[in-house]
Design an enzyme around this catalytic site. Sequence first.
Site, PDB file in Angstrom:
ATOM      1  N   HIS A 201       0.848  -1.200   0.000  1.00  0.00           N
ATOM      2  CA  HIS A 201       0.000   0.000   0.000  1.00  0.00           C
ATOM      3  C   HIS A 201       0.884   1.251   0.000  1.00  0.00           C
ATOM      4  CE1 HIS A 201      -3.170   2.791   1.333  1.00  0.00           C
ATOM      5  NE2 HIS A 201      -4.025   1.889   0.927  1.00  0.00           N
ATOM      6  N   GLU A 364      -1.895  -0.575  -5.910  1.00  0.00           N
ATOM      7  CA  GLU A 364      -1.860  -1.852  -5.199  1.00  0.00           C
ATOM      8  C   GLU A 364      -2.057  -3.005  -6.179  1.00  0.00           C
ATOM      9  OE1 GLU A 364      -4.617  -1.381  -1.474  1.00  0.00           O
ATOM     10  OE2 GLU A 364      -4.865   0.336  -2.796  1.00  0.00           O
TER      11      GLU A 364
END
Length: 408
Positions: A201, A364
């Site tokens: 992330h 992501e």
Amino acid sequence: MRLNTASLTALGALLLPSVSAQANGTSGPDKNGMYWIYSEGLSAAFIPYGASIAKLLINDQYGIQRDIVGGFDNASYYEIDGQHPHFGGVPGRYANRIQNSTFVIDGETYHIDPNENPTPEAPNGADTLHGGPDGWDHRNFTIVSHTNDSITFSIVDPDDKEGFPGEVISYITYTLTGWTWDFKMVALATTKKTPIMLSSHTYWNLDGFANNETQTALNHTFYLPYSGQRVGVDNILIPTGDILANKEGSVNDFWSAPKQIGASLGDPEALGNCGFNCTGYDTCWIVNRDQLGPYDWRDGGGFVARLQSAWSGIQVDIYSDQDAFQMYSCDGQNGTLTLKSDQGLHDNADFPRTIPQYGCLVMEVEDWIDAINHPEWQRESKQIYAPGGDPYVLQASYRFSINSTATP
Ligand SMILES: *[C@@H]1O[C@H](CO)[C@@H](O)[C@H](O)[C@H]1NC(C)=O
Ligand SMILES: *[C@@H]1O[C@H](CO)[C@@H](O)[C@H](O)[C@H]1NC(C)=O
Ligand SMILES: *[C@@H]1O[C@H](CO)[C@@H](O)[C@H](O)[C@H]1NC(C)=O
Ligand SMILES: *[C@@H]1O[C@H](CO)[C@@H](O)[C@H](O)[C@H]1NC(C)=O
Ligand SMILES: *[C@@H]1O[C@H](CO)[C@@H](O)[C@H](O)[C@H]1NC(C)=O
Ligand SMILES: *[C@@H]1O[C@H](CO)[C@@H](O)[C@H](O)[C@H]1NC(C)=O
Ligand SMILES: *[C@@H]1O[C@H](CO)[C@@H](O)[C@H](O)[C@H]1NC(C)=O
Ligand SMILES: *[C@@H]1O[C@H](CO)[C@@H](O)[C@H](O)[C@H]1NC(C)=O
Ligand SMILES: *[C@@H]1O[C@H](CO)[C@@H](O)[C@H](O)[C@H]1NC(C)=O
Ligand SMILES: CC(=O)N[C@H]1CO[C@H](CO)[C@@H](O)[C@@H]1O
């Protein structure tokens, strides 16, 4: 063997090289608690908290070093800052949102801890984001290996933690080679069947937040050559089950040609695209590569995403074995996160040393979000892991270049 003073001195001399390596940061943390790894073109710092990347240094087209990932200045501050933006960490054991904090495996319903979108009926939240209130990226991983170019973290996630069934053991390895950041994430369900979905992330600004013409990343160019479809979501970003078409020229079309992040945000359809009253992206695109026939994710299939900034000349091409790709355009940033001391402009009152709305992008690599609540997508083998079965594996390769003119 008995050690006398002379042999101790000799031993000390033998140890000296590793002591200086430690001072250099190759075998221990620097004064900010960060563990460094190096390659020809890149340097990166990691911290145990969330197995997070805390710094990524690369020279831009003018030879000026830029730190192109969001984070804090020291490892200890990550668990102090109340905003917890999931800066650079590994969301786990299940990334993104789980509808109603509930799922069913083999007829048994599991209720896990909610942590997002509180309502009067559900004061702790209507759903679970990134593995719950004490998800993996709130915990310190253990460092199991650290060399000059590679670091491996591990975590043991106990049975019933955050409500998830069974123990999970995971290893996260980050490596730098040349101008490439590689990572491999492996996780094993050791005692019960459980959902597993991981990701990295990381918040990106390919200008190191130092662009002197704009503080946003809206002029970064983004390209998703295999993503003609996306996961449809409701107004709190929970998948509805519908897979939607990104028609050519529409807000979510980044497949037909590369496009600037801000290019479509004036389109009326952009309002609500990232949830209620939100203009921007927090979108899970499907990566459709099966049309290619058998492919090697490292090469033959090509990159799944490309991000480029004309200002710095920095480009990253992302290769991955995953079948979906999430991008969040920092719609929710509001200037309350402070830049690191090695980022931004230090002498320009027009550019505050904080991250503004649209000042960054989270990218992501992952599987289809909340597929555990959509059996009709038929992704069980990529979402549910059992003791003795195949391990969960995620691999990605982030390849950097400067002034690249390479076409896809
Ligand atoms: C660490 O890696 C860098 C970049 O590849 C290299 O220049 C340096 O010599 C290495 N240091 C050690 C101690 O191996
Ligand atoms: C990249 O392009 C810029 C502008 O054209 C030029 O000044 C710079 O030297 C180039 N850098 C590299 C590493 O090619
Ligand atoms: C750690 O970083 C935070 C945020 O960047 C800063 O406020 C704090 O003073 C730093 N603490 C130390 C001990 O350096
Ligand atoms: C996690 O690690 C940081 C430093 O890297 C430290 O300040 C903190 O106390 C640790 N937290 C726990 C719960 O061990
Ligand atoms: C949501 O979860 C609650 C328990 O936490 C359950 O009572 C309710 O039926 C669930 N709702 C849906 C739509 O699944
Ligand atoms: C803006 O940044 C560019 C690239 O680093 C530099 O060449 C230019 O001189 C800067 N402009 C100003 C007004 O500082
Ligand atoms: C952003 O890109 C647009 C072209 O799409 C250009 O007109 C504009 O000047 C750029 N803005 C900045 C601040 O670089
Ligand atoms: C929608 O967001 C804007 C700011 O972006 C705000 O001014 C407005 O009050 C919001 N509307 C609602 C209904 O929340
Ligand atoms: C800015 O965002 C943070 C994190 O979401 C939130 O805690 C804070 O209240 C917001 N501040 C303002 C002024 O909107
Ligand atoms: C913190 C520090 O001194 N890092 C250095 C460690 O060694 C590498 C490779 O020799 C240098 O690039 C770093 O600057």
